[in-house]
Design a protein around this motif. Sequence first.
Motif, PDB file in Angstrom:
ATOM      1  N   ASP A  10      -3.354  -4.052   0.870  1.00 26.24           N
ATOM      2  CA  ASP A  10      -4.198  -4.922   1.659  1.00 26.24           C
ATOM      3  C   ASP A  10      -3.764  -4.702   2.933  1.00 26.24           C
ATOM      4  OD1 ASP A  10      -6.564  -5.223   2.686  1.00 26.24           O
ATOM      5  OD2 ASP A  10      -6.867  -8.033   2.104  1.00 26.24           O
ATOM      6  N   ASP A  12      -5.681  -5.781   6.388  1.00 27.91           N
ATOM      7  CA  ASP A  12      -5.822  -7.365   6.891  1.00 27.91           C
ATOM      8  C   ASP A  12      -5.726  -8.712   6.799  1.00 27.91           C
ATOM      9  OD1 ASP A  12      -6.616  -6.731   9.058  1.00 27.91           O
ATOM     10  OD2 ASP A  12      -9.089  -6.022   8.081  1.00 27.91           O
ATOM     11  N   GLY A  13      -5.817  -9.353   6.362  1.00 27.61           N
ATOM     12  CA  GLY A  13      -4.914 -10.621   5.446  1.00 27.61           C
ATOM     13  C   GLY A  13      -3.913 -11.025   5.419  1.00 27.61           C
ATOM     14  N   LYS A 101     -14.134  -3.708  -3.340  1.00 23.01           N
ATOM     15  CA  LYS A 101     -12.877  -3.179  -3.270  1.00 23.01           C
ATOM     16  C   LYS A 101     -12.249  -2.693  -5.257  1.00 23.01           C
ATOM     17  CE  LYS A 101      -9.531  -4.059   0.576  1.00 23.01           C
ATOM     18  NZ  LYS A 101      -8.643  -4.923   0.831  1.00 23.01           N
ATOM     19  N   ASP A 118      -3.430  -8.902  -1.478  1.00 23.46           N
ATOM     20  CA  ASP A 118      -4.982  -8.665  -1.174  1.00 23.46           C
ATOM     21  C   ASP A 118      -5.010 -10.394  -0.701  1.00 23.46           C
ATOM     22  OD1 ASP A 118      -7.489  -6.626  -1.073  1.00 23.46           O
ATOM     23  OD2 ASP A 118      -7.677  -9.272  -0.658  1.00 23.46           O
ATOM     24  N   ASP A 119      -5.353 -10.710  -0.036  1.00 21.43           N
ATOM     25  CA  ASP A 119      -6.003 -12.108   0.595  1.00 21.43           C
ATOM     26  C   ASP A 119      -7.502 -12.340   0.076  1.00 21.43           C
ATOM     27  OD1 ASP A 119      -6.752 -10.619   1.716  1.00 21.43           O
ATOM     28  OD2 ASP A 119      -7.974 -11.641   3.891  1.00 21.43           O
ATOM     29  N   GLU A 120      -8.459 -11.873  -0.612  1.00 26.50           N
ATOM     30  CA  GLU A 120      -9.761 -11.742  -0.804  1.00 26.50           C
ATOM     31  C   GLU A 120     -10.390 -11.607  -2.457  1.00 26.50           C
ATOM     32  OE1 GLU A 120     -11.819 -11.466   3.163  1.00 26.50           O
ATOM     33  OE2 GLU A 120     -12.273  -9.787   2.361  1.00 26.50           O
TER      34      GLU A 120
HETATM   35 MG    MG Z   1      -7.762  -8.553   3.156  1.00 27.37          MG
END
Ligand code: MG
Length: 168
Positions: A10, A12-13, A101, A118-120
């Motif tokens: 990923d 972002d994050g 995703k 990943d962050d989410e």
């Molecule tokens: Mg992210």
Amino acid sequence: MSARPLILLDVDGVLNVLTIDPGPGWERHTCQSWNGTYRVRLNPAHGPMLLELAEQTGAELVWATTWTDDANREIGPKIGLPKLPVIDVMAGDDEPWINPKVPPVAAYVAGRPFVWFDDELDATDRAYLADQAGVSDFLIVDVPAGLGLSAEHVQQAADWLAALTPQP
Ligand SMILES: [Mg+2]
């Protein structure tokens, strides 16, 4: 079909830390993505760290980010990553109870084991993945968006990949 494990990235994050003052090691950049101009904070140590992880484990790095193809132009070169394959994570069916995703990732992996930074992603996403016929072993490494990818996250992935039963 290749049974090599995959390492899903990923942006972002994870590679772009989402905090105002991330501290030393992070560099500010202005990037153009398909949907606008973004100021990002990237860490040039990440590219070498991820390439070493792939090299040591025989795994393949792949983008799994809403930056899609733009990650190869705007993100990878700034942290020392070569052009990588891209999972079209924008192609998912609209299933509002899971991260959008997840269905494209499930389709892409096609039985190959994978680590996903990943962050989410949450428990529902994990349960959905585990329930898909085309998904075998996987590890989601939860990266706190305000801290970004760390050496500890990469080590967690390395340990998991090293413990995989070699594919025939
Ligand atoms: Mg992210």
